[in-house]
Write a protein that holds these residues in place. Structure first.
Motif, mmCIF file in Angstrom:
data_model
loop_
_atom_site.group_PDB
_atom_site.id
_atom_site.type_symbol
_atom_site.label_atom_id
_atom_site.label_comp_id
_atom_site.label_asym_id
_atom_site.label_seq_id
_atom_site.Cartn_x
_atom_site.Cartn_y
_atom_site.Cartn_z
ATOM 1 N N HIS A 1 0.827 -1.207 -0.009
ATOM 2 C CA HIS A 1 0.065 -0.048 0.005
ATOM 3 C C HIS A 1 0.669 1.212 -0.040
ATOM 4 N N LEU A 2 1.873 1.085 0.222
ATOM 5 C CA LEU A 2 2.810 2.351 0.525
ATOM 6 C C LEU A 2 3.642 2.670 -0.749
ATOM 7 N N LEU A 3 3.508 3.996 -1.251
ATOM 8 C CA LEU A 3 4.255 4.333 -2.439
ATOM 9 C C LEU A 3 5.437 5.232 -1.951
ATOM 10 N N GLU A 4 6.420 4.888 -1.777
ATOM 11 C CA GLU A 4 7.478 5.421 -1.233
ATOM 12 C C GLU A 4 7.855 6.684 -1.928
ATOM 13 N N GLU A 5 8.315 6.685 -3.304
ATOM 14 C CA GLU A 5 8.468 7.886 -4.290
ATOM 15 C C GLU A 5 7.431 8.782 -3.959
ATOM 16 N N GLU A 6 6.380 8.725 -4.071
ATOM 17 C CA GLU A 6 5.291 9.665 -3.987
ATOM 18 C C GLU A 6 4.917 10.115 -2.400
ATOM 19 N N GLY A 7 5.473 9.276 -1.594
ATOM 20 C CA GLY A 7 5.192 9.664 -0.009
ATOM 21 C C GLY A 7 3.755 9.630 0.184
ATOM 22 N N SER A 8 3.171 8.642 -0.282
ATOM 23 C CA SER A 8 1.523 8.392 -0.402
ATOM 24 C C SER A 8 1.232 6.998 -0.185
ATOM 25 N N ALA A 9 -0.117 6.724 -0.228
ATOM 26 C CA ALA A 9 -0.400 5.287 -0.199
ATOM 27 C C ALA A 9 -1.383 5.031 -1.365
ATOM 28 N N ARG A 10 -1.446 3.586 -1.841
ATOM 29 C CA ARG A 10 -2.282 3.291 -2.739
ATOM 30 C C ARG A 10 -3.333 2.489 -2.078
ATOM 31 N N LEU A 11 -4.651 2.740 -2.361
ATOM 32 C CA LEU A 11 -5.632 2.241 -1.419
ATOM 33 C C LEU A 11 -6.766 2.037 -2.440
ATOM 34 N N ARG A 12 -6.537 1.145 -3.458
ATOM 35 C CA ARG A 12 -7.457 1.216 -4.494
ATOM 36 C C ARG A 12 -9.125 0.586 -4.124
ATOM 37 N N GLY A 13 -9.001 -0.185 -3.155
ATOM 38 C CA GLY A 13 -10.103 -0.913 -2.231
ATOM 39 C C GLY A 13 -11.079 0.158 -1.926
ATOM 40 N N LEU A 14 -10.515 1.300 -1.476
ATOM 41 C CA LEU A 14 -11.410 2.235 -0.985
ATOM 42 C C LEU A 14 -12.662 3.117 -1.837
ATOM 43 N N ASN A 15 -12.108 2.589 -3.265
ATOM 44 C CA ASN A 15 -13.162 3.116 -4.286
ATOM 45 C C ASN A 15 -13.226 4.821 -4.348
ATOM 46 N N LEU A 16 -12.152 5.406 -3.903
ATOM 47 C CA LEU A 16 -12.303 7.036 -3.940
ATOM 48 C C LEU A 16 -11.339 7.497 -4.535
ATOM 49 N N SER A 17 -11.793 8.477 -5.666
ATOM 50 C CA SER A 17 -11.011 8.979 -6.547
ATOM 51 C C SER A 17 -10.115 10.125 -5.822
ATOM 52 N N ASP A 18 -8.860 10.708 -6.456
ATOM 53 C CA ASP A 18 -8.449 11.829 -5.809
ATOM 54 C C ASP A 18 -9.342 13.174 -5.847
ATOM 55 N N GLU A 19 -10.311 13.185 -6.605
ATOM 56 C CA GLU A 19 -11.453 14.377 -6.521
ATOM 57 C C GLU A 19 -12.343 13.862 -5.332
ATOM 58 N N ASP A 20 -12.452 12.688 -4.879
ATOM 59 C CA ASP A 20 -13.394 12.312 -3.945
ATOM 60 C C ASP A 20 -12.462 12.720 -2.594
ATOM 61 N N SER B 1 3.531 17.718 2.729
ATOM 62 C CA SER B 1 4.559 17.795 1.511
ATOM 63 C C SER B 1 5.077 16.471 1.182
ATOM 64 N N LEU B 2 5.990 16.313 0.214
ATOM 65 C CA LEU B 2 6.402 15.068 -0.288
ATOM 66 C C LEU B 2 7.337 14.458 0.857
ATOM 67 N N LEU B 3 8.254 15.353 1.425
ATOM 68 C CA LEU B 3 9.159 14.834 2.403
ATOM 69 C C LEU B 3 8.592 14.447 3.503
ATOM 70 N N GLN B 4 7.508 15.012 3.894
ATOM 71 C CA GLN B 4 6.893 14.723 5.102
ATOM 72 C C GLN B 4 6.147 13.475 4.981
ATOM 73 N N GLY B 5 5.675 13.056 3.773
ATOM 74 C CA GLY B 5 4.874 12.052 3.355
ATOM 75 C C GLY B 5 6.067 10.924 3.477
ATOM 76 N N ARG B 6 7.152 11.195 2.974
ATOM 77 C CA ARG B 6 8.100 10.163 2.839
ATOM 78 C C ARG B 6 8.559 9.478 4.159
ATOM 79 N N GLN B 7 8.719 10.769 4.833
ATOM 80 C CA GLN B 7 9.220 10.262 6.256
ATOM 81 C C GLN B 7 8.127 9.579 7.097
ATOM 82 N N PHE B 8 6.996 9.795 6.898
ATOM 83 C CA PHE B 8 5.920 9.025 7.535
ATOM 84 C C PHE B 8 5.949 7.687 6.977
#
Ligand code: G6P
Length: 608
Positions: free
Chosen positions: A270-289, A426-433
């Motif tokens: 679930h963790l996207l290291e480069e983007e400092g974010s998470a991939r959670l497809r099962g939630l069925n939420l778009s970025d807009e959502d 921020s990207l850096l904060q996301g990566r740290q997390f």
């Protein structure tokens, strides 16, 4: 809470049912029984107390037969006595019923049946249902069950057999979990997959309003209006070994020790290291959502509610979105303000908690987006939410939730991270997390290596009558959870408080016999919590403190300290909760308590 198991096949049913009941003991129960189609009658054996009492009864006479039902009862209507134990028989004594849930209009039906001469032997709503099915019986059990169910209001999972139809088992669900096990030439029903896992991993999950008819040749699912329902067969991924103790003295201890792995499984993929974010497809939420959401409501019960409270800190701090956490039992009966921009997150280990399920339904009815963070695959909440994330913590058998709790916190953290990266982080904060999240499994393993230190500590405090747990900020819910763990399994009265609130009441309780557990990592409120420790110390209280490695200050104030590795402030709850779980466990063991099945508690609370 109550367990149901039923069998139709070529083998002797009693041993299969008893093994199934044993596998469901963890759910919590206070009496048990089986009914077997035996020759031309139905033989019922039941007993108040633990399964061992029933085993003793069966030793003198084991009913023989290849179709039967078994039940563990967690008393709701009527005391946990043998007459109130299931199965219950109808007036003819030929139809046997087991039931989970509550038939709300049982008193009215009972009265009507009594007027027609029915005499009842128990105080249960289930016996009323058995008599009602018997009253409708005209040679077809399936039709009699359907007719009776049209008359009842309330929640049920039931399984029914009749001596007049010795090759048939009818089961139905409305609000209480039920699944069909599809074996080779044999068929099962159960309220919990663990009851039948030894025989098959192929299961069909029933939905509310559905009935199933099992015969020796197969099974057929229909709804109350007789319409045939086509259901998918699911494969259970875990095997028997995962629900056995594997060398540990208790399931709870095994599950505490599984946390490096269970947590890793929760975040895996679930963790996207480069983007400092998470991939959670099962939630069925778009970025807009995610961007549209202007409010988050987390709803849950018990330990899951505590995980939700930690989630609140993470959502507000990282994603800067207002977040509330509400007991599901309160949410469902209030008039909650939600709309299509509200994200309602249901957190549940079992996915079957009646109040949490009702809260999800209420939120959906009002147009909110609902997602579920659930451990049990295929459970009702997991199927009813609009999107979800499985915790993948593996089966949790100990009644006191441990590994599921930390997986819930990690899952909430990932949803918050994803939302935060689309808004304010921020990207850096996301990566740290992410780095901090990824380090947790190894850090938990380090904490667990020092379990003997906690064991020694537990020896010193096992005789306490009360305990206070204090924490600040994101560690305040950890205090609540630490206190809950202790009271659930050791029966020591314990309370959790925000550390500063102590002055407004609990401080009156502090004396030299009162252990006060502080969660005091080196974070933004460290200096404040040190002052609170001084206040307790000044009143003779015995301080136990969970501190960050390298802390030299608190040691001089506390009776005992336990160190945890440094991590991201918002993730300290995951590390701090581990020694508290161990502490509760070892204290309970010292006190001779039944750790895995504490009195009066149920693992999965399927009634309100
Ligand atoms: C019961 C269990 C708790 C659990 C709570 C909520 O009280 O004993 O351990 O936290 O239910 O259950 P859920 O399955 O919804 O997480």
């Amino acid at each position: 809470m109550c367990g149901i198991v039923g069998y139709v096949g070529p083998k002797q049913a009693t041993p299969i049912l008893m093994e199934g009941l044993r596998r469901m003991e963890y759910r919590g129960y206070d009496s048990a029984g089986v009914a077997i189609i035996n020759g031309d009658g139905v033989k019922v054996k039941k007993a108040a107390g633990k399964l061992s009492v029933l085993v003793e009864k069966l030793r003198t006479e084991t009913p023989r037969g290849t179709v039967g039902i078994g039940h563990t009862r967690w008393a709701t209507h009527g005391a946990p006595t043998t007459p109130n134990a299931h199965p219950h028989l109808d007036r003819s004594g030929k139809i046997a019923v087991i039931h989970n849930g509550i038939i709300e209009n049982a008193p009215v039906i009972k009265k009507a049946l009594q007027n027609r001469g029915h005499v009842f032997k128990s105080e249960t709503d289930t016996e009323v249902l058995a008599h009602l099915i018997g009253a409708y019986y005209e040679g077809n059990l399936e039709q009699a069950v359907a007719a009776a169910l049209w008359d009842v209001a309330g929640a049920y999972g039931i399984a029914v057999i009749s001596a007049d139809e010795p090759d048939v088992l009818v089961a139905a669900r409305n609000g209480s979990p039920l699944l069909v096990g599809v074996g080779e030439g044999e068929y099962f029903v159960a309220s919990d997959a663990s009851a039948i896992l030894e025989h098959t991993r192929s299961v069909v999950y029933l939905d509310d309003g559905e009935m199933v008819v099992l015969t020796r040749d197969g099974y057929r699912v229909r709804n109350l209006t007789e319409t045939h329902v086509e259901k998918p067969v699911n494969q259970i991924e875990w095997d028997l070994a995962t629900i056995e103790r594997g060398g540990f003295a208790h399931f709870m201890l095994k599950e505490i020790f599984e946390q490096p792995e269970s947590l890793h499984n929760t975040v895996r993929g679930h963790l996207l290291e480069e983007e400092g974010s998470a991939r959670l497809r099962g939630l069925n939420l778009s970025d807009e959502d995610y961007k549209r959401i202007n409010r988050v409501i987390i709803t849950a019960c018990g330990t899951s509610w505590h995980a939700g409270l930690i989630g609140e800190y993470i959502f507000e701090e990282m994603a800067r979105v207002p977040c509330e956490v509400e007991y599901a039992s309160e949410f469902r009966y209030r008039n909650p303000i939600v709309d299509e921009n509200t994200l309602v997150i249901a957190v549940s280990q079992s996915g079957e908690t009646a109040d949490t399920l009702a809260a999800v339904r209420e939120a959906k009815r009002r147009g909110a987006r609902t997602i579920g963070l659930v451990n049990v695959v295929g459970s009702t909440i997991a199927r009813e939410v609009q999107g979800g994330l499985y915790l993948r913590a593996g089966p949790e058998i100990g009644v006191a939730s441990t590994k599921a709790f930390n997986s819930q916190v990690a899952a909430l953290a990932m949803v918050a991270l994803k939302m935060a990266r689309l808004r304010s982080l921020s990207l850096l904060q996301g990566r740290q997390f992410i780095e901090a999240l990824q380090a947790l499994p190894a850090q938990i393993a380090k904490v667990l290596e020092r379990a003997p230190e906690v064991e020694k500590l537990a020896d010193r405090f096992a005789e306490a009558h009360n305990a206070l747990y204090l924490g600040r900020g994101v560690n305040f819910p950890v205090a609540l959870e630490g206190a809950l763990k202790l009271k659930e399994i050791s029966y020591i009265h314990a309370e959790g408080y925000p550390a500063a609130e102590m002055k407004h009441g609990p401080i009156a309780l502090i004396d030299e016999n009162m252990p006060v557990v502080f969660i005091a990592p080196r974070d933004a409120v460290y200096a404040k919590i040190v002052s609170n420790i001084e206040e307790v110390k000044a009143r003779g209280g015995k301080v136990i403190a969970i501190v960050t490695e390298g802390d030299s200050e608190i040691g001089r104030l506390a009776e005992a300290v336990f160190t945890i590795p440094p991590t991201h402030d918002l993730l300290t709850p995951i590390l701090a909760s581990v020694p508290l779980q161990l502490f509760a466990y070892y204290v309970a063991v010292r006190r001779g308590c039944n750790v895995d099945q504490p009195r009066n508690l149920a693992k999965s609370v399927t009634v309100e």
